[in-house]
Design an enzyme around this catalytic site. Structure first.
Site, PDB file in Angstrom:
ATOM      1  N   GLU A 113       0.513  -1.336   0.120  1.00  0.00           N
ATOM      2  CA  GLU A 113      -0.087  -0.388   0.830  1.00  0.00           C
ATOM      3  C   GLU A 113       0.700   0.810   0.152  1.00  0.00           C
ATOM      4  O   GLU A 113       2.089   1.415   0.583  1.00  0.00           O
ATOM      5  CB  GLU A 113      -0.804  -0.253   0.997  1.00  0.00           C
ATOM      6  CG  GLU A 113      -2.282  -1.306   1.166  1.00  0.00           C
ATOM      7  CD  GLU A 113      -2.331  -1.252   2.878  1.00  0.00           C
ATOM      8  OE1 GLU A 113      -2.406  -0.273   3.518  1.00  0.00           O
ATOM      9  OE2 GLU A 113      -3.135  -1.935   2.985  1.00  0.00           O
ATOM     10  N   LYS A 115       2.540   4.912   1.467  1.00  0.00           N
ATOM     11  CA  LYS A 115       2.094   5.549   3.005  1.00  0.00           C
ATOM     12  C   LYS A 115       2.140   6.704   2.906  1.00  0.00           C
ATOM     13  O   LYS A 115       2.928   7.293   2.655  1.00  0.00           O
ATOM     14  CB  LYS A 115       3.773   4.736   4.109  1.00  0.00           C
ATOM     15  CG  LYS A 115       3.752   5.121   4.965  1.00  0.00           C
ATOM     16  CD  LYS A 115       4.830   4.714   5.393  1.00  0.00           C
ATOM     17  CE  LYS A 115       4.658   5.145   7.024  1.00  0.00           C
ATOM     18  NZ  LYS A 115       5.177   6.587   7.323  1.00  0.00           N
ATOM     19  N   ASP A 117       0.958  10.588   3.566  1.00  0.00           N
ATOM     20  CA  ASP A 117       2.026  11.598   4.266  1.00  0.00           C
ATOM     21  C   ASP A 117       0.846  12.321   4.818  1.00  0.00           C
ATOM     22  O   ASP A 117       1.040  13.675   4.965  1.00  0.00           O
ATOM     23  CB  ASP A 117       3.425  12.082   3.590  1.00  0.00           C
ATOM     24  CG  ASP A 117       4.171  12.701   4.384  1.00  0.00           C
ATOM     25  OD1 ASP A 117       4.223  12.432   6.275  1.00  0.00           O
ATOM     26  OD2 ASP A 117       5.412  13.506   4.077  1.00  0.00           O
ATOM     27  N   TYR A 225      -7.274   2.227   5.900  1.00  0.00           N
ATOM     28  CA  TYR A 225      -6.421   1.338   5.297  1.00  0.00           C
ATOM     29  C   TYR A 225      -6.174   0.465   6.009  1.00  0.00           C
ATOM     30  O   TYR A 225      -5.189  -0.704   7.006  1.00  0.00           O
ATOM     31  CB  TYR A 225      -5.070   1.672   5.531  1.00  0.00           C
ATOM     32  CG  TYR A 225      -4.287   2.399   6.255  1.00  0.00           C
ATOM     33  CD1 TYR A 225      -4.144   1.670   7.426  1.00  0.00           C
ATOM     34  CD2 TYR A 225      -3.653   3.585   5.967  1.00  0.00           C
ATOM     35  CE1 TYR A 225      -3.696   2.923   8.968  1.00  0.00           C
ATOM     36  CE2 TYR A 225      -3.469   4.868   6.696  1.00  0.00           C
ATOM     37  CZ  TYR A 225      -3.795   4.288   7.660  1.00  0.00           C
ATOM     38  OH  TYR A 225      -2.522   4.605   9.373  1.00  0.00           O
ATOM     39  N   LYS A 312      10.697   3.412   3.387  1.00  0.00           N
ATOM     40  CA  LYS A 312      10.698   4.812   3.463  1.00  0.00           C
ATOM     41  C   LYS A 312      11.373   5.177   1.532  1.00  0.00           C
ATOM     42  O   LYS A 312      12.145   5.054   1.854  1.00  0.00           O
ATOM     43  CB  LYS A 312      10.893   5.323   4.222  1.00  0.00           C
ATOM     44  CG  LYS A 312       9.905   4.840   5.990  1.00  0.00           C
ATOM     45  CD  LYS A 312       9.228   5.753   6.713  1.00  0.00           C
ATOM     46  CE  LYS A 312      10.003   7.210   6.786  1.00  0.00           C
ATOM     47  NZ  LYS A 312       9.051   8.310   7.817  1.00  0.00           N
ATOM     48  N   CYS A 406      15.025  47.942   1.923  1.00  0.00           N
ATOM     49  CA  CYS A 406      14.419  47.441   0.751  1.00  0.00           C
ATOM     50  C   CYS A 406      15.119  47.986  -0.618  1.00  0.00           C
ATOM     51  O   CYS A 406      16.050  48.810  -0.597  1.00  0.00           O
ATOM     52  CB  CYS A 406      13.103  48.232   0.939  1.00  0.00           C
ATOM     53  SG  CYS A 406      11.930  47.748  -0.389  1.00  0.00           S
ATOM     54  N   CYS A 409      13.106  50.045  -2.471  1.00  0.00           N
ATOM     55  CA  CYS A 409      12.538  51.850  -2.620  1.00  0.00           C
ATOM     56  C   CYS A 409      13.801  52.248  -1.346  1.00  0.00           C
ATOM     57  O   CYS A 409      13.543  53.630  -1.391  1.00  0.00           O
ATOM     58  CB  CYS A 409      11.407  52.103  -2.023  1.00  0.00           C
ATOM     59  SG  CYS A 409      10.927  51.803  -0.468  1.00  0.00           S
ATOM     60  N   CYS A 424       8.720  45.946   4.002  1.00  0.00           N
ATOM     61  CA  CYS A 424       9.287  47.238   4.470  1.00  0.00           C
ATOM     62  C   CYS A 424       7.804  48.195   4.215  1.00  0.00           C
ATOM     63  O   CYS A 424       6.988  47.802   4.155  1.00  0.00           O
ATOM     64  CB  CYS A 424       9.356  47.444   2.793  1.00  0.00           C
ATOM     65  SG  CYS A 424       9.425  49.264   1.608  1.00  0.00           S
ATOM     66  N   CYS A 430       7.057  52.314  -2.206  1.00  0.00           N
ATOM     67  CA  CYS A 430       7.603  51.459  -2.911  1.00  0.00           C
ATOM     68  C   CYS A 430       6.839  50.991  -4.262  1.00  0.00           C
ATOM     69  O   CYS A 430       5.842  50.097  -3.932  1.00  0.00           O
ATOM     70  CB  CYS A 430       7.718  50.837  -1.446  1.00  0.00           C
ATOM     71  SG  CYS A 430       8.617  48.869  -1.709  1.00  0.00           S
TER      72      CYS A 430
END
Ligand code: IVH
Length: 667
Positions: A113, A115, A117, A225, A312, A406, A409, A424, A430
């Site tokens: 099957e 697995k 996550d 499952y 895994k 920034c 600007c 900023c 900006c």
């Protein structure tokens, strides 16, 4: 409606909805439109409100959520949830196979099957009804999160007819589809919230939310499952899952019975190469001995069963060089560092950039420009840098410093104490913030100004024609025509689209302003609760939090927004341009449709699907998705549904045009 009629209708709606749920979320073969589904659901919600004595614990309305759980009660598992021993090596899988052969001989099969996550869950059913949903916890006891789990549409609240035992437990994994995860993150970034790390963490966080209606919005999914119970007469695990699928559970199609290790390895190889094409994340494959007597014979160690192992997959990773780091400024002013990499192939795609999230992440990695780095594609779609190969670091390289000003600007950046992001603060001047705000303002979900996309906005900005969203409404077609790349026709179209947007309802205008943390839902709540911009602007933080879904953080942000004189001036100008800054009379609730049930079908000129539904409800009516003898009117637009029209004719339900409907409501 009479009581016995209500009871019948509630039962009929419940079973129809549950069947549609099953077709949509378990089989992925829907047979009605989302709109019709919503209409049926709304009808059921209303009926249950009116006749609460018939609202059952397993009603499909539970899917919408609404229950608040302050603290999740701890429950002891009837069957402890063991963990799986796991490995990354094929040799260890061979050793596992040898161990099994020593105990039960050579005649057995495996079931392989995926697995998943996600987050493990144990569901209890009694007499075909979901009674409890409990997290894994420490394996012995977990949290009772039933109300939240009921909102997951692929989990049956009531089983289909079948020979299921009176009481049993079924286990599985709750997960979030990658596309849902991306959508949630895009919305978060859009309103200035930090994005979530990956689908698994988001699932886990979602299941712990106290308000189940918030959980419902996150569209979680669930694969089952494993079955546990006293009187299960199955010979094999595979058969038990097939039976569970027949009872209505969502069981993966990607399950294989394997006669030998060769078949197992080809399954492992196949999914190693193809796992990124799945709509959800997996982190490996689970091998289980199929026969249940053989499982019994093999038994378990203190921690895990001897009949199963998880293989895994190593996270797919690549090695490349970090060429530079770019800092990007979004419309809310948030600054995100992006790594520019020497192009490298990872999980079948060419990767040139990776997200570095924020300053903490850069420091944690200890990155220098020119470093050889490991890039991984985890749950996330955008790859990330997971480490540095320090042995390859060249001499005299310097650590990456987060910028202090920034990049666009040159204003000094700020970093709020309770957040990980730099901002900023120069909102007004900006450029990427200005452009981003205008883009957001004109987007489809906001003011919906057709033809006013990124390129046009940049063109107008560069030519000094717009600097903020109020300037949009002062544009003249002569100004537009004078620009390169803009013909007479496109200029006229644009002006037309701008004029059209003056009619956009207040809640969308409020969203369009782009106030930090105010997404479309919050904007809707604020608009409906306060009804005018002036009352929102003058409300205290405390008053703001009285609106549904508005917490302290949002309230403070809204409060601050309206204290800024630039914002005040902007709103004054937008008001002068005729934008809607309050809920219109016709949008306010009334009683014109009190007691009437209306089924809308086909395309309407003045209303989109959700708008007409909203309007019918605000005027006291009931919007339904199916025609019955209880229907007062069928509102037919262009290309109406044939079934609905013929049903209406058959039952003698009046069919009215959009014009007649407008007269009915007094427009
Ligand atoms: S069987 C006793 N099957 O992996 C065996 N587990 O440590 C029970 N998982 O958190 C587990 N997909 O939630 C099994 N197809 C699958 C699975 C699966 C994911 C998770 C499980 C648990 C972990 C095992």
């Amino acid at each position: 409606m009479k009581v016995n009629e209500a009871k019948e209708r509630i039962e009929a709606l419940s079973s129809q909805l549950e069947e549609h749920n099953y077709k949509y979320y378990v089989l992925a073969t829907p047979t009605i439109s989302d709109y019709d589904f919503d209409m049926l659901m709304d009808e059921l919600i209303k009926l249950e409100k009116e006749f609460p004595q018939f609202a059952s614990e397993t009603s499909p309305t539970q899917r919408v959520g609404g229950q608040i759980t302050k603290a999740f009660p701890v429950v002891v598992h009837k069957y402890p949830l063991m963990s799986l021993s796991n490995t990354y090596s094929e040799d260890e899988v061979r050793e596992f196979d040898e161990r099994i052969k020593k105990i039960i001989g050579n005649t057995f099969q495996y079931v392989c099957e995926l697995k998943f996550d996600g987050v493990a869950i144990s569901l209890s059913y009694e007499k075909g009804k979901l009674t409890k949903a409990v997290t894994r916890g420490d394996g012995i006891r977990g949290d009772d999160i039933t109300a939240n789990v009921k909102t997951i549409r692929s989990i049956p609240l009531k089983l289909k007819q079948g020979d299921y035992p009176d009481a049993f437990e079924i286990r599985g994994e709750i997960l979030m589809l990658k596309k849902v995860f991306e959508q949630i993150n895009a919305e978060r970034v859009e309103i200035g919230e930090e994005p979530f790390a990956n689908p698994r963490n988001t699932t886990s966080g979602t299941l712990k939310l106290q308000d189940s209606s918030e959980v419902a919005k996150r569209q979680l999914d669930c694969f089952l499952y494993g079955l546990n119970g006293e009187n299960l007469h199955f010979q094999s695990h595979f058969e038990s899952l097939k039976a569970a699928a027949g009872w209505g559970f969502k069981i993966s199609d990607n399950i294989r019975r394997c006669k030998n290790l060769n078949a197992v390895f080809s399954f492992l190889k196949y999914w190693e190469a193809n796992r990124y094409n799945l709509p959800y994340d997996i982190d490996g494959i689970v091998l289980k001995v199929d026969n249940l007597d053989q499982q019994q014979e093999l038994g378990a160690t203190a921690k895990s069963p001897r009949w199963a192992i998880a293989f895994k997959y190593k996270p797919e990773s690549a090695v490349t060089v970090l060429n530079s780091v770019t800092f990007q400024v979004g419309r809310t002013g948030a600054v995100t560092p992006v790594a520019n990499l020497e192009p490298v192939t990872l999980a079948g795609t060419k990767v040139k950039r990776a997200s570095l999230y924020n300053e903490d992440q850069i420091e944690k990695l200890g990155l220098h420009i020119g470093d050889t780095v490991f890039v991984e594609k985890g749950g996330e779609i955008i790859p990330k840098i997971t480490g540095v190969d320090f042995s390859k670091r060249k001499k005299n390289t310097l650590p990456i410093r987060f910028i202090t000003h920034c990049p666009e600007c040159h204003t000094k950046l700020i970093k709020p104490e309770d957040g990980a992001l730099h901002y900023c603060p120069n909102d007004d001047y900006c450029p990427p913030q200005i452009l981003g705000r205008i883009e957001h303002f004109s987007s489809r979900q906001a003011m919906n100004i057709d033809g006013f996309g990124k390129e046009t906005i940049e063109l107008l900005y560069e030519n000094g024609l717009i600097h903020n969203v109020a300037d949009i409404y002062e544009l003249k077609s002569e100004q537009l025509i004078s620009l390169d790349r803009m013909g007479k026709k496109s200029a006229e179209n644009l002006i037309h689209a701008i004029n059209e947007s003056r009619n956009i309802p207040f809640e969308k205008v409020l969203f369009a302003l782009g106030i930090r943390f105010v997404g479309d839902t919050v904007a809707k709540r604020l608009a409906r609760y306060f009804t005018t911009i002036d009352s929102i602007a003058s409300a205290s933080v405390e008053t703001l939090t009285e609106a549904p879904e508005v917490g302290q953080k949002i309230a403070e942000s809204v409060y601050q927004y309206f204290r800024n004189t630039h914002h005040q001036q902007l709103i004054q100008r937008l008001k002068k341009s005729g934008l809607k800054f309050e809920i219109l009379k016709s949008e306010k609730s009334g009683h014109q449709l009190q007691g009437l049930t209306i089924v809308a079908t086909g395309t309407l000129k003045n209303y989109k699907r959700d708008q007409i539904k909203d309007l019918i409800e605000r005027l006291g009516g009931r919007a339904s998705g199916s025609v019955s003898s209880k229907t007062s009117y069928v509102l037919a637009g262009e290309d109406p549904g044939e079934n609905k029209i013929s049903k209406a004719r058959e039952l003698g339900v009046p069919i009215i045009s959009e014009e007649a409907f407008e007269k009915l409501i007094g427009n």
